[in-house]
Design an enzyme around this catalytic site. Structure first.
Site, short mmCIF file in Angstrom:
data_model
loop_
_atom_site.label_atom_id
_atom_site.label_comp_id
_atom_site.label_asym_id
_atom_site.label_seq_id
_atom_site.Cartn_x
_atom_site.Cartn_y
_atom_site.Cartn_z
N HIS A 127 39.05 -44.45 28.38
CA HIS A 127 38.16 -44.94 27.33
C HIS A 127 38.37 -44.18 26.03
O HIS A 127 37.99 -43.02 25.89
CB HIS A 127 36.70 -44.81 27.78
N ASN A 177 28.23 -42.88 26.16
CA ASN A 177 27.29 -43.98 25.94
C ASN A 177 26.01 -43.82 26.75
O ASN A 177 25.01 -44.47 26.46
CB ASN A 177 27.94 -45.33 26.24
#
Length: 493
Positions: A127, A177
Site C-alpha cells: 500500500h 487508515n
C-alpha cells in the site's frame, strides 16, 4: 497511483510493464512518467542520463500475456474486491509459480482478496500513499495465507526503492487508515458541539500541535466522498464499533456534493476570489505583571520561560507532586492543562470558580497559538487577565467553548489509544505504527512516542474522563494503554 508506483520501480532500476484496461492509458502513463523524470532532471534531483534510462524501463503493453516473465505484479485498479480477484486469477494463470501478487488497496481485506487463488500465500498488500513517488511510506500487509518470506521480500523491495516500509496485518484500515480516524472524528465531534469554527479548530491542531494540516482542510483535500467512505468502511468492518462512527456533518457535505477542493467547496470555499476564513483570536487584553507557578507543569513547563522572557515576574510554590498536575495562578484565576474534564466540572469538583484550562501543544516554548476554555463560573475579569498574560508571552489565544478535553488533547489521546489497540491486536509493532503515522500522514510525532512523552497514566486519565463525560464506549481505554499506565512502562523501551 499505478503510474506513480511504476515511476518508483523504474527509478530504482527495474524494467516495468505498464498495463491499463483502457485503450491508450498505458502509453499516456509512460509519457507522464517520462515527463516526471525530465522534471526531476531539470531540478537536479537526477542526471539527464539517469532520467532517460529510467524512462526507457517503462514498457506499455496491450495485453497481460506480454508480462508473463514479471516476478512482481502490483495492481492499483478500482477498489472492488471482485475486480481485483478476477485480475489476480488471470495473472496467476500467466506468471511463474514464484511470482508475487501485490495489491495497492487501502481498505480491502488481503485475506479475502487472496482466498480464491491457487497460491494465496503469494499475495500481500503493498500500500503506497499518494503521490507514490513523493510519499515515503509503504505498508506491507499480510493476509492469513501470506507467506512470511513474501512479506519480507516486499519489505526489502520497498526499502530498496527508497521507501519507509512497515509490516501490517490485514485488518480494516491497516495501520494508517485505522489509527488516523480520530484525527477527523474528534474535530468533527467538537465542531458538532459548536465549540469553535473550522478555521480556528484547524489552526489549533496545525499551529498548536504541529500537524501539517488541520483536519477540516485535510478532509477537503482528500475529498469528503473518499474520507467518509473510508470511515464508513472501517465502521462497518468493525461491526459498527462506536469508535469509528461516521459524522453526520460530513455525510451532509457528501449529500450536498460539497466534496472539498475538487468540487470547489467543502468546509472551505475554493471558488475563485473566495476569502479564506481566519481563526478567531481573542482580542488584545491587559495581563498581569506577576504570576505564581504551583507545583510541576510537566510538558507545559515551556510556558514559564516564555512568561519570564516577556518580563513577567514568576514566583514558584510547592504543590502537587504529581507530574504535570501543577498550575499557574494569574490574578484571581487558575490556569491548568486539561485532563479531559470540562473546565466547569473541574471548577466544581476542585472548588476553583475562576478556572481556565489550556490545550495540549507540541512545544509550549515555541507554539504561536494556545486554545483555552473557561469554566462557566469564571469571572470575565479573571478570564481577561489570563488571556492578556498569555498574549504578553507571544501567544495567539483561541477560546474554545467548554468541551471535554478541548481539541488537541483529546485528539492526541485518541490517536495514542487507537495505536495502542493496534499493537495489542498484532496489527503492527509500536515502532512500525509510529513510523507509519509519521511518514504516511506526516504527523509531528508517532502517537505512541507522544504517549511516552505525556505518560500513559495521564492519557488513561484523560480517556476515562472523556468516557465519563460522554458516557460513550468510543472513549474506552485500550487494555495495553491501561497496562502501561499501571506499570509506568513505555511503548518504546
Amino acid at each position: 497511483m499505478g503510474s506513480g508506483i511504476a515511476q518508483v520501480a523504474a527509478a530504482a532500476g527495474h524494467p516495468v510493464y505498464l498495463f491499463d484496461a483502457r485503450e491508450g492509458a498505458a502509453e499516456q502513463g509512460r509519457e507522464r512518467i517520462a515527463a516526471a523524470f525530465d522534471t526531476l532532471a531539470g531540478k537536479g534531483r537526477m542526471s539527464a542520463e539517469a532520467a532517460r534510462a529510467a524512462a526507457t524501463r517503462i514498457e506499455p503493453i496491450q495485453d497481460l500475456p506480454a508480462a508473463r516473465d514479471a516476478g512482481l505484479a502490483v495492481e492499483a485498479i478500482v477498489e472492488d474486491l471482485a475486480a481485483k480477484r478476477a485480475l489476480f486469477a488471470e495473472l496467476e494463470g500467466l506468471l511463474a509459480d514464484d511470482a508475487i501478487f501485490a495489491s495497492n488497496t487501502s481498505s480491502l481485506s488481503i485475506t479475502a482478496l487472496a482466498a480464491p487463488l491457487n497460491r494465496p500465500e503469494r499475495v500481500a498488500g503493498l500500500h503506497f500513499f499518494n503521490p507514490a513517488p513523493v510519499m515515503k511510506l509503504v505498508e506491507v500487509v499480510s493476509g492469513l495465507a501470506t507467506d512470511p518470506a513474501v512479506a519480507a521480500t516486499l519489505h526489502a523491495t520497498a526499502r530498496a526503492w527508497g521507501k519507509v516500509a512497515v509490516h501490517a496485518k490485514s485488518t480494516p484500515g491497516f495501520i494508517v487508515n485505522r489509527v488516523a480516524r480520530p484525527y477527523y472524528a474528534e474535530a468533527l465531534r467538537v465542531l458538532a458541539e459548536s465549540a469553535a469554527d473550522v478555521a480556528t479548530l484547524d489552526a489549533v491542531l496545525r499551529e498548536g500541535c504541529g500537524f501539517p494540516m488541520g483536519p477540516f482542510e485535510l478532509m477537503d483535500l482528500i475529498g469528503h466522498d473518499v474520507n467518509f467512505a473510508v470511515t464508513a468502511s472501517v465502521f462497518e468492518a468493525h461491526f459498527q464499533d462506536k469508535r469509528y462512527t461516521p459524522s453526520l456533518i460530513q455525510h451532509e457535505l457528501v449529500q450536498a456534493g460539497r466534496l472539498g477542493r475538487k468540487s470547489g467547496r467543502g468546509f472551505y470555499d475554493y471558488t475563485p476570489g473566495a476569502a479564506r476564513p481566519q481563526p478567531v483570536d481573542e482580542p488584545a487584553r491587559q495581563g498581569v505583571h506577576a504570576v505564581t507557578v504551583v507545583g510541576d507543569l510537566g510538558v507545559a513547563a515551556g510556558l514559564i520561560a516564555r512568561l519570564e522572557a516577556a518580563g513577567i515576574e514568576v514566583a514558584r510554590k510547592s504543590g502537587s507532586a504529581e507530574h504535570g498536575a501543577g498550575w499557574l495562578e494569574i490574578g484571581s484565576a487558575r490556569l491548568m492543562l486539561s485532563d479531559g474534564r470540562t473546565a466547569t466540572r473541574r471548577a466544581v469538583e476542585e472548588g476553583v470558580p475562576n478556572l481556565v484550562l489550556f490545550d495540549l501543544c507540541l512545544d509550549y516554548a515555541a507554539t504561536p497559538r494556545l486554545a483555552v476554555a473557561a469554566a462557566d463560573s469564571c469571572g470575565a475579569g479573571a478570564y481577561r487577565a489570563v488571556v492578556g498574560t498569555l498574549q504578553a508571552a507571544g501567544l495567539a489565544v483561541n477560546r474554545i467553548d467548554d468541551v471535554a478535553g478541548l481539541l488537541g488533547l483529546r485528539t492526541v489521546a485518541m490517536l495514542a489509544n487507537e495505536a495502542a489497540d493496534a499493537v495489542l491486536a498484532g496489527i503492527g509493532s509500536a515502532a512500525d505504527i509510529d513510523s507509519a503515522m509519521r511518514f504516511g500522514t506526516n504527523y509531528p510525532k508517532g502517537p505512541l512516542a507522544w504517549a511516552d512523552e505525556l505518560g500513559a497514566a495521564y492519557l488513561a486519565r484523560v480517556l476515562a474522563n472523556l468516557a465519563t463525560h460522554y458516557f460513550d464506549t468510543r472513549y474506552r481505554t485500550s487494555p495495553l494503554l491501561q497496562r502501561k499506565a499501571l506499570t509506568g512502562a513505555a511503548f518504546h523501551a
